[in-house]
Design a protein around this motif. Structure first.
Motif, PDB file in Angstrom:
ATOM      1  N   LEU A   5       1.273 -34.635 -12.792  1.00 37.57           N
ATOM      2  CA  LEU A   5       2.153 -33.551 -13.266  1.00 37.57           C
ATOM      3  C   LEU A   5       2.135 -32.369 -12.278  1.00 37.57           C
ATOM      4  O   LEU A   5       3.187 -31.794 -11.963  1.00 37.57           O
ATOM      5  CB  LEU A   5       1.671 -33.117 -14.658  1.00 37.57           C
ATOM      6  CG  LEU A   5       2.568 -32.251 -15.520  1.00 37.57           C
ATOM      7  CD1 LEU A   5       3.992 -32.766 -15.579  1.00 37.57           C
ATOM      8  CD2 LEU A   5       1.990 -32.163 -16.936  1.00 37.57           C
ATOM      9  N   LEU A   6       0.951 -32.063 -11.761  1.00 34.70           N
ATOM     10  CA  LEU A   6       0.851 -30.966 -10.785  1.00 34.70           C
ATOM     11  C   LEU A   6       1.650 -31.282  -9.514  1.00 34.70           C
ATOM     12  O   LEU A   6       2.338 -30.403  -8.974  1.00 34.70           O
ATOM     13  CB  LEU A   6      -0.615 -30.699 -10.434  1.00 34.70           C
ATOM     14  CG  LEU A   6      -1.412 -29.913 -11.478  1.00 34.70           C
ATOM     15  CD1 LEU A   6      -2.896 -29.991 -11.186  1.00 34.70           C
ATOM     16  CD2 LEU A   6      -0.937 -28.464 -11.565  1.00 34.70           C
ATOM     17  N   LYS A   7       1.562 -32.536  -9.058  1.00 41.54           N
ATOM     18  CA  LYS A   7       2.323 -32.917  -7.858  1.00 41.54           C
ATOM     19  C   LYS A   7       3.823 -32.802  -8.103  1.00 41.54           C
ATOM     20  O   LYS A   7       4.579 -32.339  -7.237  1.00 41.54           O
ATOM     21  CB  LYS A   7       1.970 -34.360  -7.466  1.00 41.54           C
ATOM     22  CG  LYS A   7       0.663 -34.433  -6.726  1.00 41.54           C
ATOM     23  CD  LYS A   7       0.477 -35.797  -6.057  1.00 41.54           C
ATOM     24  CE  LYS A   7      -0.942 -35.900  -5.529  1.00 41.54           C
ATOM     25  NZ  LYS A   7      -1.724 -36.961  -6.156  1.00 41.54           N
ATOM     26  N   ILE A   9       5.299 -30.826 -10.309  1.00 44.16           N
ATOM     27  CA  ILE A   9       5.637 -29.394 -10.395  1.00 44.16           C
ATOM     28  C   ILE A   9       5.722 -28.800  -8.984  1.00 44.16           C
ATOM     29  O   ILE A   9       6.669 -28.080  -8.654  1.00 44.16           O
ATOM     30  CB  ILE A   9       4.594 -28.643 -11.268  1.00 44.16           C
ATOM     31  CG1 ILE A   9       4.739 -29.049 -12.734  1.00 44.16           C
ATOM     32  CG2 ILE A   9       4.737 -27.129 -11.110  1.00 44.16           C
ATOM     33  CD1 ILE A   9       3.611 -28.577 -13.643  1.00 44.16           C
ATOM     34  N   GLU A  10       4.743 -29.145  -8.147  1.00 50.17           N
ATOM     35  CA  GLU A  10       4.726 -28.605  -6.782  1.00 50.17           C
ATOM     36  C   GLU A  10       5.995 -29.000  -6.039  1.00 50.17           C
ATOM     37  O   GLU A  10       6.658 -28.161  -5.413  1.00 50.17           O
ATOM     38  CB  GLU A  10       3.497 -29.120  -6.036  1.00 50.17           C
ATOM     39  CG  GLU A  10       3.388 -28.543  -4.637  1.00 50.17           C
ATOM     40  CD  GLU A  10       2.082 -28.936  -3.953  1.00 50.17           C
ATOM     41  OE1 GLU A  10       1.490 -29.979  -4.319  1.00 50.17           O
ATOM     42  OE2 GLU A  10       1.668 -28.189  -3.050  1.00 50.17           O
ATOM     43  N   SER A  11       6.379 -30.279  -6.132  1.00 46.13           N
ATOM     44  CA  SER A  11       7.560 -30.701  -5.357  1.00 46.13           C
ATOM     45  C   SER A  11       8.839 -30.109  -5.940  1.00 46.13           C
ATOM     46  O   SER A  11       9.734 -29.718  -5.189  1.00 46.13           O
ATOM     47  CB  SER A  11       7.639 -32.217  -5.202  1.00 46.13           C
ATOM     48  OG  SER A  11       7.508 -32.830  -6.423  1.00 46.13           O
ATOM     49  N   PHE A  12       8.918 -29.994  -7.277  1.00 45.16           N
ATOM     50  CA  PHE A  12      10.133 -29.386  -7.849  1.00 45.16           C
ATOM     51  C   PHE A  12      10.265 -27.923  -7.395  1.00 45.16           C
ATOM     52  O   PHE A  12      11.345 -27.490  -6.967  1.00 45.16           O
ATOM     53  CB  PHE A  12      10.126 -29.462  -9.382  1.00 45.16           C
ATOM     54  CG  PHE A  12      11.402 -28.956  -9.993  1.00 45.16           C
ATOM     55  CD1 PHE A  12      12.470 -29.812 -10.215  1.00 45.16           C
ATOM     56  CD2 PHE A  12      11.566 -27.609 -10.297  1.00 45.16           C
ATOM     57  CE1 PHE A  12      13.669 -29.343 -10.748  1.00 45.16           C
ATOM     58  CE2 PHE A  12      12.762 -27.123 -10.826  1.00 45.16           C
ATOM     59  CZ  PHE A  12      13.813 -28.013 -11.052  1.00 45.16           C
ATOM     60  N   LEU A  13       9.163 -27.175  -7.477  1.00 48.27           N
ATOM     61  CA  LEU A  13       9.243 -25.745  -7.131  1.00 48.27           C
ATOM     62  C   LEU A  13       9.563 -25.542  -5.651  1.00 48.27           C
ATOM     63  O   LEU A  13      10.247 -24.578  -5.290  1.00 48.27           O
ATOM     64  CB  LEU A  13       7.956 -25.017  -7.528  1.00 48.27           C
ATOM     65  CG  LEU A  13       7.709 -24.873  -9.039  1.00 48.27           C
ATOM     66  CD1 LEU A  13       6.423 -24.111  -9.312  1.00 48.27           C
ATOM     67  CD2 LEU A  13       8.885 -24.203  -9.750  1.00 48.27           C
ATOM     68  N   THR A  28       9.575 -26.588 -19.672  1.00 47.65           N
ATOM     69  CA  THR A  28      10.116 -27.798 -20.308  1.00 47.65           C
ATOM     70  C   THR A  28       9.313 -29.027 -19.918  1.00 47.65           C
ATOM     71  O   THR A  28       8.989 -29.875 -20.767  1.00 47.65           O
ATOM     72  CB  THR A  28      11.599 -27.981 -19.905  1.00 47.65           C
ATOM     73  OG1 THR A  28      12.290 -26.799 -20.286  1.00 47.65           O
ATOM     74  CG2 THR A  28      12.230 -29.168 -20.591  1.00 47.65           C
ATOM     75  N   GLU A  29       8.957 -29.107 -18.645  1.00 50.97           N
ATOM     76  CA  GLU A  29       8.220 -30.264 -18.140  1.00 50.97           C
ATOM     77  C   GLU A  29       6.844 -30.388 -18.824  1.00 50.97           C
ATOM     78  O   GLU A  29       6.475 -31.455 -19.310  1.00 50.97           O
ATOM     79  CB  GLU A  29       8.057 -30.104 -16.622  1.00 50.97           C
ATOM     80  CG  GLU A  29       7.372 -31.235 -15.927  1.00 50.97           C
ATOM     81  CD  GLU A  29       8.187 -32.521 -15.904  1.00 50.97           C
ATOM     82  OE1 GLU A  29       9.355 -32.500 -16.314  1.00 50.97           O
ATOM     83  OE2 GLU A  29       7.608 -33.542 -15.508  1.00 50.97           O
ATOM     84  N   ILE A  30       6.113 -29.292 -18.880  1.00 48.69           N
ATOM     85  CA  ILE A  30       4.783 -29.315 -19.489  1.00 48.69           C
ATOM     86  C   ILE A  30       4.897 -29.620 -20.992  1.00 48.69           C
ATOM     87  O   ILE A  30       4.148 -30.413 -21.548  1.00 48.69           O
ATOM     88  CB  ILE A  30       4.052 -27.972 -19.252  1.00 48.69           C
ATOM     89  CG1 ILE A  30       3.771 -27.776 -17.766  1.00 48.69           C
ATOM     90  CG2 ILE A  30       2.755 -27.917 -20.032  1.00 48.69           C
ATOM     91  CD1 ILE A  30       3.189 -26.411 -17.438  1.00 48.69           C
TER      92      ILE A  30
END
Ligand code: SME
Length: 156
Positions: A5-7, A9-13, A28-30
């Motif tokens: 999930l962290l990866k 989030i990092e790539s989306f941001l 929304t993702e979390i």
């Protein structure tokens, strides 16, 4: 789960230019991926007033879109700069209830250049839903959001 999930989030941001789009997406993702995360929101410190303002969330809408510093779990974190894990919200004197369903909560301050600028707030309808793994995960989410805030260079 947390590391993938962290990866994500990092790539989306990294690919996102709009502050609002990024913050809405993280909430929304979390909320969708983690079962006990029944409400997820970001509050930011008002630039002049000693208040927290709700900037993005996922879950049921709340009446508490503005929280004075010192009030509730969120307002206490604005002053303490410390993580706050609440296993049983009914045992807290200084607590603002958003819904009778909520049983536990975690609030993690968000630092930009070492300054507390806001927080991520999670509510759960399950008692004692959050442990040190959630805290470590949410600290990393906030670190990614902090980099994102600096890069977008929009006022927050
Ligand atoms: N329970 C929080 C208020 C915010 S809601 O959870 C969305 C508090 O006590 O500060």
């Amino acid at each position: 789960m947390y590391s993938s999930l962290l990866k994500h989030i990092e790539s989306f941001l990294k690919e996102t230019q709009s502050l609002q789009v990024g913050l809405d997406w993280v909430c929304t993702e979390i909320h969708q991926k983690l079962p006990n995360y029944d409400w997820v929101g970001f509050y930011f410190h008002h630039p002049q007033k000693k208040e927290l303002h709700l900037r993005a969330f996922a879950g049921k809408p709340t009446d508490h879109t503005i929280i004075p510093f010192g009030k509730g779990i969120c307002g206490q974190v604005a002053l303490s700069n410390q993580n706050f894990v609440v296993d049983d919200v009914s045992k807290q004197d200084n607590y603002i209830s958003c819904s009778l369903e909520v049983k536990s909560e975690v609030v993690i301050p968000l630092f930009v250049n070492s300054k507390n600028v806001g927080q991520i707030d999670i509510d759960s309808n399950t008692p004692s839903a959050f442990d040190e793994k959630d805290v470590a995960f949410l600290e990393k989410v906030n670190a990614l959001v902090s980099i994102f805030l600096l890069r977008t260079n929009e006022p927050f």
